[in-house]
Design a protein around this motif. Sequence first.
Motif, mmCIF file in Angstrom:
data_model
loop_
_atom_site.group_PDB
_atom_site.id
_atom_site.type_symbol
_atom_site.label_atom_id
_atom_site.label_comp_id
_atom_site.label_asym_id
_atom_site.label_seq_id
_atom_site.Cartn_x
_atom_site.Cartn_y
_atom_site.Cartn_z
ATOM 1 N N UNK A 271 -7.729 -6.268 12.739
ATOM 2 C CA UNK A 271 -6.634 -6.618 13.652
ATOM 3 C C UNK A 271 -6.830 -8.029 14.196
ATOM 4 N N UNK A 272 -8.060 -8.388 14.537
ATOM 5 C CA UNK A 272 -8.354 -9.738 15.047
ATOM 6 C C UNK A 272 -8.117 -10.803 13.978
ATOM 7 N N UNK A 273 -8.347 -10.451 12.716
ATOM 8 C CA UNK A 273 -8.253 -11.422 11.619
ATOM 9 C C UNK A 273 -6.919 -11.365 10.889
ATOM 10 N N UNK A 274 -6.024 -10.459 11.310
ATOM 11 C CA UNK A 274 -4.709 -10.357 10.669
ATOM 12 C C UNK A 274 -4.737 -9.705 9.287
ATOM 13 N N UNK A 275 -5.706 -8.851 9.037
ATOM 14 C CA UNK A 275 -5.806 -8.154 7.752
ATOM 15 C C UNK A 275 -5.105 -6.806 7.902
ATOM 16 N N UNK A 276 -4.090 -6.531 7.068
ATOM 17 C CA UNK A 276 -3.357 -5.277 7.212
ATOM 18 C C UNK A 276 -4.150 -4.080 6.679
ATOM 19 N N UNK A 277 -3.812 -2.904 7.185
ATOM 20 C CA UNK A 277 -4.428 -1.670 6.711
ATOM 21 C C UNK A 277 -4.389 -0.609 7.791
ATOM 22 N N UNK A 278 -4.441 0.637 7.361
ATOM 23 C CA UNK A 278 -4.430 1.752 8.304
ATOM 24 C C UNK A 278 -5.662 2.628 8.085
ATOM 25 N N UNK A 279 -5.931 3.416 9.082
ATOM 26 C CA UNK A 279 -7.047 4.361 9.010
ATOM 27 C C UNK A 279 -6.900 5.249 7.776
ATOM 28 N N UNK A 280 -5.708 5.819 7.599
ATOM 29 C CA UNK A 280 -5.499 6.748 6.483
ATOM 30 C C UNK A 280 -5.671 6.069 5.129
ATOM 31 N N UNK A 281 -5.174 4.847 4.994
ATOM 32 C CA UNK A 281 -5.322 4.126 3.732
ATOM 33 C C UNK A 281 -6.781 3.837 3.418
ATOM 34 N N UNK A 282 -7.533 3.433 4.424
ATOM 35 C CA UNK A 282 -8.961 3.150 4.232
ATOM 36 C C UNK A 282 -9.698 4.445 3.907
ATOM 37 N N UNK A 283 -9.455 5.474 4.697
ATOM 38 C CA UNK A 283 -10.152 6.751 4.510
ATOM 39 C C UNK A 283 -9.894 7.310 3.099
ATOM 40 N N UNK B 184 -18.492 -3.849 4.280
ATOM 41 C CA UNK B 184 -17.930 -3.409 3.008
ATOM 42 C C UNK B 184 -16.449 -3.062 3.163
ATOM 43 N N UNK B 185 -16.125 -2.281 4.170
ATOM 44 C CA UNK B 185 -14.726 -1.895 4.409
ATOM 45 C C UNK B 185 -13.873 -3.128 4.658
ATOM 46 N N UNK B 186 -14.342 -4.008 5.526
ATOM 47 C CA UNK B 186 -13.549 -5.166 5.922
ATOM 48 C C UNK B 186 -13.332 -6.119 4.753
ATOM 49 N N UNK B 187 -14.378 -6.364 3.967
ATOM 50 C CA UNK B 187 -14.228 -7.239 2.797
ATOM 51 C C UNK B 187 -13.293 -6.613 1.764
ATOM 52 N N UNK B 188 -13.431 -5.315 1.525
ATOM 53 C CA UNK B 188 -12.565 -4.642 0.554
ATOM 54 C C UNK B 188 -11.109 -4.668 1.008
ATOM 55 N N UNK B 189 -10.879 -4.477 2.297
ATOM 56 C CA UNK B 189 -9.509 -4.520 2.822
ATOM 57 C C UNK B 189 -8.946 -5.938 2.750
ATOM 58 N N UNK B 190 -9.777 -6.929 2.966
ATOM 59 C CA UNK B 190 -9.360 -8.322 2.850
ATOM 60 C C UNK B 190 -8.949 -8.615 1.403
ATOM 61 N N UNK C 71 -5.702 -6.772 0.597
ATOM 62 C CA UNK C 71 -4.561 -7.460 1.216
ATOM 63 C C UNK C 71 -4.136 -8.648 0.363
ATOM 64 N N UNK C 72 -5.095 -9.406 -0.142
ATOM 65 C CA UNK C 72 -4.783 -10.580 -0.970
ATOM 66 C C UNK C 72 -4.179 -10.162 -2.312
ATOM 67 N N UNK C 73 -4.666 -9.080 -2.866
ATOM 68 C CA UNK C 73 -4.240 -8.675 -4.202
ATOM 69 C C UNK C 73 -3.042 -7.725 -4.206
ATOM 70 N N UNK D 144 -2.072 -4.742 0.934
ATOM 71 C CA UNK D 144 -2.774 -3.904 1.918
ATOM 72 C C UNK D 144 -3.607 -2.866 1.179
ATOM 73 N N UNK D 145 -4.654 -2.397 1.815
ATOM 74 C CA UNK D 145 -5.449 -1.282 1.277
ATOM 75 C C UNK D 145 -4.576 -0.040 1.160
#
Length: 163
Positions: A73-85, A141-147, A150-152, A155-156
């Motif tokens: 949220x601080x870095x503007x990377x999109x994603x939700x709890x459910x998508x990550x989980x 790991x989570x944050x880098x993967x979500x980043x 998001x680029x590719x 969003x996760x």
Amino acid sequence: MPAAAQPRPTRMNRLVRTLAVAGTGAAVLALPLISATSATAATTTATAKASTTPAGYPNNLDGWIRESLAIMAQKGIPGTYNGIYRNIIRESSGNPNAINLWDSNAAKGIPSKGLLQVIDPTFNTYHVAGTAFDPYDPVANITAACNYAAARYGSIDNVFSAY
């Protein structure tokens, strides 16, 4: 001396012996309980400290996801709890030490690692400042993967298979 010839203890003697035995038994039972209570208090305090991340989140899958979402949220990377989980469960079953030693990346010498099975070049490219520089660190790991996602993919949340 035969049993019949033994003098019978008086009622008072029997009562005194019963109380003495009961008192001794209670003391023996109480000592471990007193020690266990003290030990448990010390262990609980130590466990409470070890059961949270440095940022104060629970040191488990739920806490890692929530801490990562706060950083995202601080870095503007999109994603939700459910998508990550959903993606973590598919990729590593929630094991932060998971490593894939059999796929094409592993054959090239760069196995996928961690909760979201990130290879080192991807982790290095999409690492997010403020997280550990370790692909096995759950939050990093989570944050880098979500980043990366998001680029590719935007969003996760848009990832439904190996990425």
